[in-house]
Design an enzyme around this catalytic site. Structure first.
Site, PDB file in Angstrom:
ATOM      1  N   CYS A 191       0.839  -1.207   0.000  1.00 58.45           N
ATOM      2  CA  CYS A 191       0.000   0.000   0.000  1.00 58.45           C
ATOM      3  C   CYS A 191       0.871   1.252   0.000  1.00 58.45           C
ATOM      4  O   CYS A 191       2.014   1.238   0.440  1.00 58.45           O
ATOM      5  CB  CYS A 191      -0.964   0.065   1.179  1.00 58.45           C
ATOM      6  SG  CYS A 191      -2.203  -1.240   1.201  1.00 58.45           S
TER       7      CYS A 191
ATOM      8  N   TYR B 143      12.429  -5.582  -3.235  1.00 58.37           N
ATOM      9  CA  TYR B 143      11.417  -5.587  -4.290  1.00 58.37           C
ATOM     10  C   TYR B 143      10.455  -4.408  -4.279  1.00 58.37           C
ATOM     11  O   TYR B 143      10.214  -3.772  -5.300  1.00 58.37           O
ATOM     12  CB  TYR B 143      10.615  -6.893  -4.210  1.00 58.37           C
ATOM     13  CG  TYR B 143       9.425  -6.929  -5.138  1.00 58.37           C
ATOM     14  CD1 TYR B 143       9.600  -7.069  -6.521  1.00 58.37           C
ATOM     15  CD2 TYR B 143       8.132  -6.818  -4.646  1.00 58.37           C
ATOM     16  CE1 TYR B 143       8.501  -7.089  -7.379  1.00 58.37           C
ATOM     17  CE2 TYR B 143       7.031  -6.852  -5.499  1.00 58.37           C
ATOM     18  CZ  TYR B 143       7.226  -6.983  -6.859  1.00 58.37           C
ATOM     19  OH  TYR B 143       6.152  -6.994  -7.704  1.00 58.37           O
TER      20      TYR B 143
ATOM     21  N   GLY C  49       0.492  -0.490  -4.910  1.00 58.90           N
ATOM     22  CA  GLY C  49      -0.851  -1.056  -4.862  1.00 58.90           C
ATOM     23  C   GLY C  49      -1.641  -0.715  -6.102  1.00 58.90           C
ATOM     24  O   GLY C  49      -1.694   0.449  -6.495  1.00 58.90           O
TER      25      GLY C  49
ATOM     26  N   ASN D 119      -0.936   1.988   5.718  1.00 53.10           N
ATOM     27  CA  ASN D 119      -0.036   1.036   5.056  1.00 53.10           C
ATOM     28  C   ASN D 119       0.524   0.109   6.128  1.00 53.10           C
ATOM     29  O   ASN D 119       1.162   0.559   7.068  1.00 53.10           O
ATOM     30  CB  ASN D 119       1.100   1.786   4.356  1.00 53.10           C
ATOM     31  CG  ASN D 119       2.201   0.854   3.837  1.00 53.10           C
ATOM     32  OD1 ASN D 119       3.360   1.232   3.801  1.00 53.10           O
ATOM     33  ND2 ASN D 119       1.843  -0.350   3.442  1.00 53.10           N
ATOM     34  N   GLY D 120       0.255  -1.175   5.987  1.00 52.35           N
ATOM     35  CA  GLY D 120       0.756  -2.138   6.961  1.00 52.35           C
ATOM     36  C   GLY D 120      -0.275  -3.202   7.265  1.00 52.35           C
ATOM     37  O   GLY D 120      -1.265  -3.357   6.553  1.00 52.35           O
TER      38      GLY D 120
END
Length: 458
Positions: free
Chosen positions: A2, A244, A28, A102-103
């Site tokens: 995200c 990544y 995302g 985010n998480g």
């Protein structure tokens, strides 16, 4: 994963948020949303799809205001439905609170059950909604104290933006799992998951939001608070951000992603010094490690697989023949470069193995004489509960299979994974501050392994 983006004190805030989300699209692709405040009311727009599919000029024109938060979603907890698209807004006592998260929380299900027993009603299946309920429940203590009380209850990864009346808030978990950066722009302030979003619109980077920090931005400017004054936490930055997730032109955790990925490739050569006709990446994930390997080895680099940058997400098809076409839609080998050659193929990781097997097969069918496949991270053996979609060990090929068994499955000449020491060496002084749980199974915080199943059944 995200991506979150927030801006305070700038006219046309929604337009800048749109561009910020565009820069964070790699974090995302399932949905996008923007919430904006104009001094009187909160307006929102969100939908399923890419940023360019959800928004257009007319929509942005109607999102006028000087404070805004936005979100691009990659789901881990909660299904891909419109109700789960963020930012998530709640209305209470004639006020509105919006959150972009985010998480991933590891104790969301337990807290949700407690809140439901107390009469709380949930609209979504997201763990982010648990955070909203806890904040609202404690708001009588003041906004900062409400957030502190919430942070003391929740466990897991969270880099969060809140829009509450005329205030923009950012806060981050004390382990520092996910990145969050703070900058200045046109007399206002900007917060984003990665600095690549700053570069696009010309934001001056100031610093990272610290782990365990609460940053309040209002008409008096930014103020910083610490949620945990006595407790000690071991920093656990997600090392997969470097491998990544993050864009190579970003600074995260105060490090340049591009240079670290090159270091991963150089360390691959130190550990596995092969000779071949050339080095080639699987684009784009293997590009920068391949450059590092090429520079360390002196071997030339060739981009012998061409990526179609205009393809969207492909869907699983019923027949093997159609699935193979889907793979070639995204990456296609250059036969005249590969024919009769011994090649070193570099990629960042191997998860389930099926996609890599098809890609390697296409290289062999293009005429490659020998294929050596090198990965710039250790074997992924354990699921992640902090925001990466490695749902279970059973879906990770390295969990139950040896390197030799995987090599035979891939039908190649050599398979080599970078060692954990090689990975840590590449991130330099952060070596004691990164999470390695997906490689080692040693989680930095206690995890209830049943929680994902529980959440899925809500």
């Amino acid at each position: 994963m995200c991506g979150v983006f927030g801006i305070y004190g700038v006219e046309e805030a929604a337009n800048y948020t749109y561009f910020g989300l565009y820069a964070l699209q790699h974090r995302g692709q399932e949905s996008a949303g923007i919430v904006v405040y104009d001094g009187k009311k909160v307006k929102e727009w969100k939908g399923l799809g890419l940023v360019s599919e959800v928004f257009n000029e007319e929509i942005l024109k109607n999102l006028s205001g000087y404070i805004s938060i936005g979100h691009v979603r990659y789901s881990t907890t909660g299904s891909t439905i419109l109700q789960n698209v963020q930012p998530f807004c709640v209305n209470f006592a004639k006020k509105t609170l919006a959150i972009a998260h985010n998480g991933n929380l590891v104790n969301a299900y337990q807290i949700r059950c407690e809140l439901e027993e107390d009469g709380h009603i949930f609209q979504t299946t997201m763990d982010s909604e648990v955070i909203v309920h806890l904040i609202v429940k404690n708001l009588k203590k003041g906004l900062v104290n409400a957030i502190i009380e919430t942070m003391k209850r929740i466990r897991g990864a969270y880099s969060i933006l809140l829009l509450y009346e005329d205030t923009l808030v950012a806060f981050r978990d004390p382990w520092g799992f996910r990145p969050l950066s703070f900058g200045m722009f046109n007399g206002g302030y900007v917060i984003a998951s990665e600095t690549c979003a700053f570069d696009l619109i010309g934001v001056q980077y100031l610093r990272d939001i610290e782990p365990g920090e609460i940053l309040i931005i209002d008409k008096e400017g930014p103020k910083s608070y610490k949620a945990f004054k006595k407790e000690k936490f071991n920093l656990s930055h997600c090392v997969f951000e470097f491998i990544y997730f993050a864009r190579p032109d970003s600074y995260i955790f105060n490090k340049n992603v591009y240079l670290i990925r090159k270091n991963l490739g150089k360390n691959l050569y130190k550990e596995c010094p092969l000779q071949a006709d050339f080095v080639m990446p699987f684009p784009d994930s293997g590009n920068y490690a391949a450059i590092g390997y090429s520079q360390a080895s002196g071997l030339p680099i060739e981009f012998a697989m061409i990526r179609n940058h205009y393809i969207g997400r492909t869907f699983i098809q019923p027949s093997e023949k159609i699935r193979n076409i889907s793979v070639k839609m995204k990456l296609n080998p250059v036969k005249d470069i590969l024919r009769g050659k011994e090649v070193i193929v570099i990629d960042d990781s191997l998860v389930r193995g099926t996609t890599s097997r098809n890609r390697l097969k296409s290289i062999k069918e293009a005429g490659a004489k020998k294929i050596h496949f090198l990965l710039s991270c250790p074997p992924l053996r354990f699921p992640c509960f902090f925001g990466i979609d490695f749902p279970s060990s059973a879906e990770l090929i390295a969990h139950k299979h040896s390197v030799e068994e995987i090599r035979k499955f891939l039908d190649i000449d050599t398979l080599y994974y970078l060692s954990i020491e090689g990975l840590l060496s590449a991130v330099e002084e952060l070596r004691d501050k990164v999470c390695l749980a997906c490689f080692t199974g040693e989680y930095p915080i206690e995890v209830d392994f049943s929680f994902r199943k529980d959440i899925a059944e809500i």
